[in-house]
Scaffold this motif. Structure first.
Motif, PDB file in Angstrom:
ATOM      1  N   PHE A  80     -31.693 -31.672 -55.666  1.00 12.90           N
ATOM      2  CA  PHE A  80     -30.274 -31.414 -55.445  1.00 12.90           C
ATOM      3  C   PHE A  80     -29.517 -32.738 -55.366  1.00 12.90           C
ATOM      4  O   PHE A  80     -28.411 -32.858 -55.885  1.00 12.90           O
ATOM      5  CB  PHE A  80     -30.055 -30.585 -54.170  1.00 12.90           C
ATOM      6  CG  PHE A  80     -28.619 -30.251 -53.909  1.00 12.90           C
ATOM      7  CD1 PHE A  80     -27.965 -29.281 -54.651  1.00 12.90           C
ATOM      8  CD2 PHE A  80     -27.913 -30.904 -52.913  1.00 12.90           C
ATOM      9  CE1 PHE A  80     -26.631 -28.970 -54.416  1.00 12.90           C
ATOM     10  CE2 PHE A  80     -26.584 -30.600 -52.667  1.00 12.90           C
ATOM     11  CZ  PHE A  80     -25.938 -29.634 -53.418  1.00 12.90           C
ATOM     12  N   HIS A  81     -30.131 -33.723 -54.725  1.00 11.12           N
ATOM     13  CA  HIS A  81     -29.498 -35.040 -54.631  1.00 11.12           C
ATOM     14  C   HIS A  81     -29.367 -35.683 -56.016  1.00 11.12           C
ATOM     15  O   HIS A  81     -28.345 -36.315 -56.307  1.00 11.12           O
ATOM     16  CB  HIS A  81     -30.291 -35.948 -53.686  1.00 11.12           C
ATOM     17  CG  HIS A  81     -30.217 -35.502 -52.263  1.00 11.12           C
ATOM     18  ND1 HIS A  81     -29.204 -35.883 -51.421  1.00 11.12           N
ATOM     19  CD2 HIS A  81     -31.013 -34.682 -51.542  1.00 11.12           C
ATOM     20  CE1 HIS A  81     -29.381 -35.315 -50.238  1.00 11.12           C
ATOM     21  NE2 HIS A  81     -30.473 -34.579 -50.289  1.00 11.12           N
ATOM     22  N   ILE A  82     -30.366 -35.500 -56.858  1.00 11.05           N
ATOM     23  CA  ILE A  82     -30.283 -36.002 -58.230  1.00 11.05           C
ATOM     24  C   ILE A  82     -29.157 -35.281 -58.971  1.00 11.05           C
ATOM     25  O   ILE A  82     -28.349 -35.902 -59.675  1.00 11.05           O
ATOM     26  CB  ILE A  82     -31.630 -35.833 -58.955  1.00 11.05           C
ATOM     27  CG1 ILE A  82     -32.668 -36.782 -58.340  1.00 11.05           C
ATOM     28  CG2 ILE A  82     -31.489 -36.066 -60.462  1.00 11.05           C
ATOM     29  CD1 ILE A  82     -34.082 -36.560 -58.815  1.00 11.05           C
ATOM     30  N   LYS A  83     -29.100 -33.971 -58.796  1.00 10.06           N
ATOM     31  CA  LYS A  83     -28.064 -33.175 -59.459  1.00 10.06           C
ATOM     32  C   LYS A  83     -26.669 -33.615 -59.012  1.00 10.06           C
ATOM     33  O   LYS A  83     -25.758 -33.772 -59.839  1.00 10.06           O
ATOM     34  CB  LYS A  83     -28.299 -31.687 -59.140  1.00 10.06           C
ATOM     35  CG  LYS A  83     -27.369 -30.738 -59.842  1.00 10.06           C
ATOM     36  CD  LYS A  83     -27.712 -29.299 -59.477  1.00 10.06           C
ATOM     37  CE  LYS A  83     -26.673 -28.348 -60.022  1.00 10.06           C
ATOM     38  NZ  LYS A  83     -26.874 -26.981 -59.560  1.00 10.06           N
ATOM     39  N   MET A  84     -26.491 -33.830 -57.723  1.00  8.65           N
ATOM     40  CA  MET A  84     -25.186 -34.240 -57.210  1.00  8.65           C
ATOM     41  C   MET A  84     -24.842 -35.673 -57.620  1.00  8.65           C
ATOM     42  O   MET A  84     -23.674 -35.973 -57.896  1.00  8.65           O
ATOM     43  CB  MET A  84     -25.134 -34.101 -55.680  1.00  8.65           C
ATOM     44  CG  MET A  84     -25.148 -32.651 -55.201  1.00  8.65           C
ATOM     45  SD  MET A  84     -23.789 -31.663 -55.878  1.00  8.65           S
ATOM     46  CE  MET A  84     -24.582 -30.810 -57.222  1.00  8.65           C
ATOM     47  N   ALA A  85     -25.840 -36.556 -57.688  1.00  7.03           N
ATOM     48  CA  ALA A  85     -25.588 -37.923 -58.157  1.00  7.03           C
ATOM     49  C   ALA A  85     -25.116 -37.892 -59.610  1.00  7.03           C
ATOM     50  O   ALA A  85     -24.171 -38.606 -59.980  1.00  7.03           O
ATOM     51  CB  ALA A  85     -26.851 -38.776 -58.016  1.00  7.03           C
ATOM     52  N   ALA A  86     -25.750 -37.049 -60.438  1.00  6.81           N
ATOM     53  CA  ALA A  86     -25.323 -36.915 -61.838  1.00  6.81           C
ATOM     54  C   ALA A  86     -23.899 -36.376 -61.903  1.00  6.81           C
ATOM     55  O   ALA A  86     -23.084 -36.854 -62.701  1.00  6.81           O
ATOM     56  CB  ALA A  86     -26.286 -36.011 -62.604  1.00  6.81           C
ATOM     57  N   LEU A  87     -23.567 -35.397 -61.057  1.00  7.00           N
ATOM     58  CA  LEU A  87     -22.212 -34.849 -61.032  1.00  7.00           C
ATOM     59  C   LEU A  87     -21.193 -35.919 -60.645  1.00  7.00           C
ATOM     60  O   LEU A  87     -20.144 -36.047 -61.286  1.00  7.00           O
ATOM     61  CB  LEU A  87     -22.124 -33.669 -60.063  1.00  7.00           C
ATOM     62  CG  LEU A  87     -20.720 -33.095 -59.853  1.00  7.00           C
ATOM     63  CD1 LEU A  87     -20.163 -32.512 -61.135  1.00  7.00           C
ATOM     64  CD2 LEU A  87     -20.736 -32.056 -58.742  1.00  7.00           C
ATOM     65  N   VAL A  88     -21.499 -36.682 -59.624  1.00  6.03           N
ATOM     66  CA  VAL A  88     -20.580 -37.743 -59.188  1.00  6.03           C
ATOM     67  C   VAL A  88     -20.375 -38.753 -60.312  1.00  6.03           C
ATOM     68  O   VAL A  88     -19.242 -39.174 -60.580  1.00  6.03           O
ATOM     69  CB  VAL A  88     -21.097 -38.416 -57.898  1.00  6.03           C
ATOM     70  CG1 VAL A  88     -20.341 -39.706 -57.601  1.00  6.03           C
ATOM     71  CG2 VAL A  88     -21.001 -37.456 -56.716  1.00  6.03           C
ATOM     72  N   LEU A  89     -21.445 -39.132 -61.001  1.00 11.40           N
ATOM     73  CA  LEU A  89     -21.312 -40.067 -62.121  1.00 11.40           C
ATOM     74  C   LEU A  89     -20.456 -39.472 -63.238  1.00 11.40           C
ATOM     75  O   LEU A  89     -19.614 -40.170 -63.823  1.00 11.40           O
ATOM     76  CB  LEU A  89     -22.685 -40.460 -62.653  1.00 11.40           C
ATOM     77  CG  LEU A  89     -23.488 -41.409 -61.761  1.00 11.40           C
ATOM     78  CD1 LEU A  89     -24.905 -41.575 -62.301  1.00 11.40           C
ATOM     79  CD2 LEU A  89     -22.796 -42.749 -61.625  1.00 11.40           C
ATOM     80  N   ILE A  90     -20.670 -38.190 -63.537  1.00  8.70           N
ATOM     81  CA  ILE A  90     -19.849 -37.521 -64.560  1.00  8.70           C
ATOM     82  C   ILE A  90     -18.373 -37.579 -64.172  1.00  8.70           C
ATOM     83  O   ILE A  90     -17.515 -37.893 -65.000  1.00  8.70           O
ATOM     84  CB  ILE A  90     -20.293 -36.059 -64.764  1.00  8.70           C
ATOM     85  CG1 ILE A  90     -21.632 -35.999 -65.495  1.00  8.70           C
ATOM     86  CG2 ILE A  90     -19.229 -35.263 -65.530  1.00  8.70           C
ATOM     87  CD1 ILE A  90     -22.273 -34.613 -65.513  1.00  8.70           C
ATOM     88  N   LEU A  91     -18.086 -37.294 -62.913  1.00  6.32           N
ATOM     89  CA  LEU A  91     -16.694 -37.279 -62.453  1.00  6.32           C
ATOM     90  C   LEU A  91     -16.086 -38.680 -62.447  1.00  6.32           C
ATOM     91  O   LEU A  91     -14.915 -38.852 -62.813  1.00  6.32           O
ATOM     92  CB  LEU A  91     -16.597 -36.632 -61.073  1.00  6.32           C
ATOM     93  CG  LEU A  91     -16.970 -35.142 -61.030  1.00  6.32           C
ATOM     94  CD1 LEU A  91     -16.956 -34.630 -59.600  1.00  6.32           C
ATOM     95  CD2 LEU A  91     -16.067 -34.311 -61.917  1.00  6.32           C
ATOM     96  N   ILE A  92     -16.869 -39.687 -62.066  1.00  6.52           N
ATOM     97  CA  ILE A  92     -16.376 -41.065 -62.101  1.00  6.52           C
ATOM     98  C   ILE A  92     -16.081 -41.472 -63.545  1.00  6.52           C
ATOM     99  O   ILE A  92     -15.031 -42.061 -63.832  1.00  6.52           O
ATOM    100  CB  ILE A  92     -17.390 -42.032 -61.444  1.00  6.52           C
ATOM    101  CG1 ILE A  92     -17.413 -41.807 -59.924  1.00  6.52           C
ATOM    102  CG2 ILE A  92     -17.062 -43.487 -61.779  1.00  6.52           C
ATOM    103  CD1 ILE A  92     -18.542 -42.523 -59.207  1.00  6.52           C
ATOM    104  N   LEU A  93     -17.007 -41.130 -64.444  1.00  5.88           N
ATOM    105  CA  LEU A  93     -16.801 -41.450 -65.853  1.00  5.88           C
ATOM    106  C   LEU A  93     -15.578 -40.723 -66.426  1.00  5.88           C
ATOM    107  O   LEU A  93     -14.971 -41.192 -67.387  1.00  5.88           O
ATOM    108  CB  LEU A  93     -18.040 -41.087 -66.675  1.00  5.88           C
ATOM    109  CG  LEU A  93     -19.253 -41.994 -66.505  1.00  5.88           C
ATOM    110  CD1 LEU A  93     -20.474 -41.375 -67.175  1.00  5.88           C
ATOM    111  CD2 LEU A  93     -18.968 -43.385 -67.064  1.00  5.88           C
TER     112      LEU A  93
END
Length: 151
Positions: A80-93
């Motif tokens: 879940f932490h990996i999934k949320m880190a990917a989401l945060v990166l997507i949103l930052i990008l």
């Protein structure tokens, strides 16, 4: 039980629509030769925006709404932490393309010609967002099967 199933189905479908929208926007940005081509970019961008909202809302409902295993389970799940880190990166990008596309839309509505110089950069960003979205799918499917579950 029915709402859990529907939320899960909408959430999963959201990944497919998000990937299609990101790829569509990326392709349209790569092929952009002038303002006349912006309608394809805007259409795919709108799809991506709507799908992102659906993914975030259904995800929050599943984690914090009492429809699934609950926040305690998810917050202690490494995938879940990996999934949320990917989401945060997507949103930052997404910040830079989103702001530029808003400016482009405004310019087109006002009859002006937007500066499309960054279209190539936004296409590259879309590529990385696609990769990160796929990482999210792998993390989600791993969680569903108990892979990486906290002991």
């Amino acid at each position: 039980m029915m709402i859990r199933w529907l939320l899960a189905a909408v959430h999963l479908l959201g990944y497919g629509f998000a990937l299609a929208s990101i790829i569509g926007r990326t392709r349209a940005l790569r092929q952009l030769s002038g303002p006349a081509d912006l309608s394809r970019v805007f259409l795919a961008d709108t799809g991506w925006g709507i799908t992102a909202i659906v993914l975030i809302v259904t995800g929050l409902m599943r984690v914090f709404g009492g429809f699934e295993k609950g926040a305690d389970y998810y917050l202690h799940e490494p995938l879940f932490h990996i999934k949320m880190a990917a989401l945060v990166l997507i949103l930052i990008l997404e910040v830079m393309p989103m702001m530029a596309l808003i400016r482009w839309r405004i310019a087109v509505k006002q009859g002006d010609t937007p500066d499309l110089a960054l279209a190539g950069r936004f296409a590259r960003i879309g590529h990385w967002q696609s990769v990160l979205l796929i990482v999210m799918v792998f993390a989600a499917s791993g969680m569903a099967r108990g892979i990486g579950a906290a002991a």
